[in-house]
Design a protein around this motif. Structure first.
Motif, short mmCIF file in Angstrom:
data_model
loop_
_atom_site.label_atom_id
_atom_site.label_comp_id
_atom_site.label_asym_id
_atom_site.label_seq_id
_atom_site.Cartn_x
_atom_site.Cartn_y
_atom_site.Cartn_z
N SER A 20 0.80 -1.22 0.00
CA SER A 20 0.00 0.00 0.00
C SER A 20 0.83 1.27 0.00
CB SER A 20 -0.94 0.00 1.21
OG SER A 20 -0.18 -0.06 2.40
N SER A 21 2.14 1.16 0.22
CA SER A 21 2.94 2.39 0.23
C SER A 21 4.36 2.11 -0.25
CB SER A 21 2.99 2.99 1.64
OG SER A 21 3.80 2.20 2.49
N PHE A 22 5.00 3.18 -0.60
CA PHE A 22 6.39 3.14 -1.03
C PHE A 22 7.29 2.66 0.11
CE2 PHE A 22 9.90 6.11 -0.16
CZ PHE A 22 10.86 5.59 -1.01
N GLU A 23 7.01 3.14 1.32
CA GLU A 23 7.83 2.77 2.48
C GLU A 23 7.79 1.27 2.74
OE1 GLU A 23 5.62 5.33 2.55
OE2 GLU A 23 6.96 7.04 2.71
N GLU A 24 6.60 0.66 2.59
CA GLU A 24 6.49 -0.79 2.76
C GLU A 24 7.35 -1.53 1.74
OE1 GLU A 24 2.60 -2.61 3.05
OE2 GLU A 24 1.78 -0.72 3.79
N GLY A 37 14.91 -8.58 2.09
CA GLY A 37 15.48 -9.56 1.17
C GLY A 37 14.44 -10.29 0.35
N ASN A 38 14.90 -10.88 -0.77
CA ASN A 38 14.07 -11.67 -1.69
C ASN A 38 12.84 -10.92 -2.19
OD1 ASN A 38 15.74 -13.92 -1.63
ND2 ASN A 38 14.73 -14.73 0.19
N TYR A 39 13.00 -9.64 -2.48
CA TYR A 39 11.88 -8.85 -2.98
C TYR A 39 12.43 -7.73 -3.86
CZ TYR A 39 7.37 -6.46 -2.96
OH TYR A 39 6.19 -5.89 -3.33
N ALA A 40 11.82 -7.54 -5.00
CA ALA A 40 12.17 -6.43 -5.89
C ALA A 40 10.96 -5.51 -5.96
CB ALA A 40 12.52 -6.95 -7.28
#
Length: 146
Positions: free
Chosen positions: A7-11, A19-22
């Motif tokens: 829901s947000s850029f910060e998340e 890790g393991n996330y683009a």
């Protein structure tokens, strides 16, 4: 399993740091974030490049004045200076080695694509010779029938 939608850029930044996330994000915020957080890295180039605009009412006398002022600031290097001040200021930004320059593709010149033209000309020559042979073959065949 957590959702890939956030829901947000910060998340998104938090998930990347775990890790393991683009995370795909708007280029201006991405550039700013990568300059500020040394644990973030931009992978690859931009998917699309769009600029920002300033809206004015139709027929506004401010339209041309604003456009000329922005062009003047660009020509004088003020916009680049402000970018460097806010995005790459030495006190806050990461001291990175410029690895991106090695990974970027070089521009194509005649030397890089000259082989394509050689192959194209060879193919054209072969096609021309084949057309001449076919023409004589059919002419001879047609002459024998008559």
């Amino acid at each position: 399993r957590p959702s890939v939608f956030l829901s947000s850029f910060e998340e998104g930044v938090i998930r990347v740091l775990e890790g393991n996330y683009a995370f795909l994000m708007e280029s201006t915020i991405l550039d700013y974030s990568v300059q500020r957080d040394c644990n973030l890295t931009q992978v690859g180039g931009l998917l699309d490049s769009k600029g920002y605009g300033i809206a004015t009412p139709m027929g506004s006398p401010w339209r041309d004045k604003i456009s000329l002022a922005i062009l003047d600031l660009q020509e004088k290097g003020v916009i680049q200076m402000l970018y460097n001040k806010w995005w790459k200021s030495s006190g806050v930004s990461c001291a990175r080695e410029d690895k991106n320059k090695e990974g970027k593709a070089n521009s194509l010149g005649v030397g890089n694509i000259g082989g394509v033209f050689v192959v194209l000309l060879c193919g054209l020559a072969v096609a021309f010779v084949a057309a001449i042979i076919e023409f004589f073959w059919n002419s001879r065949k047609h002459a024998q029938m008559c």
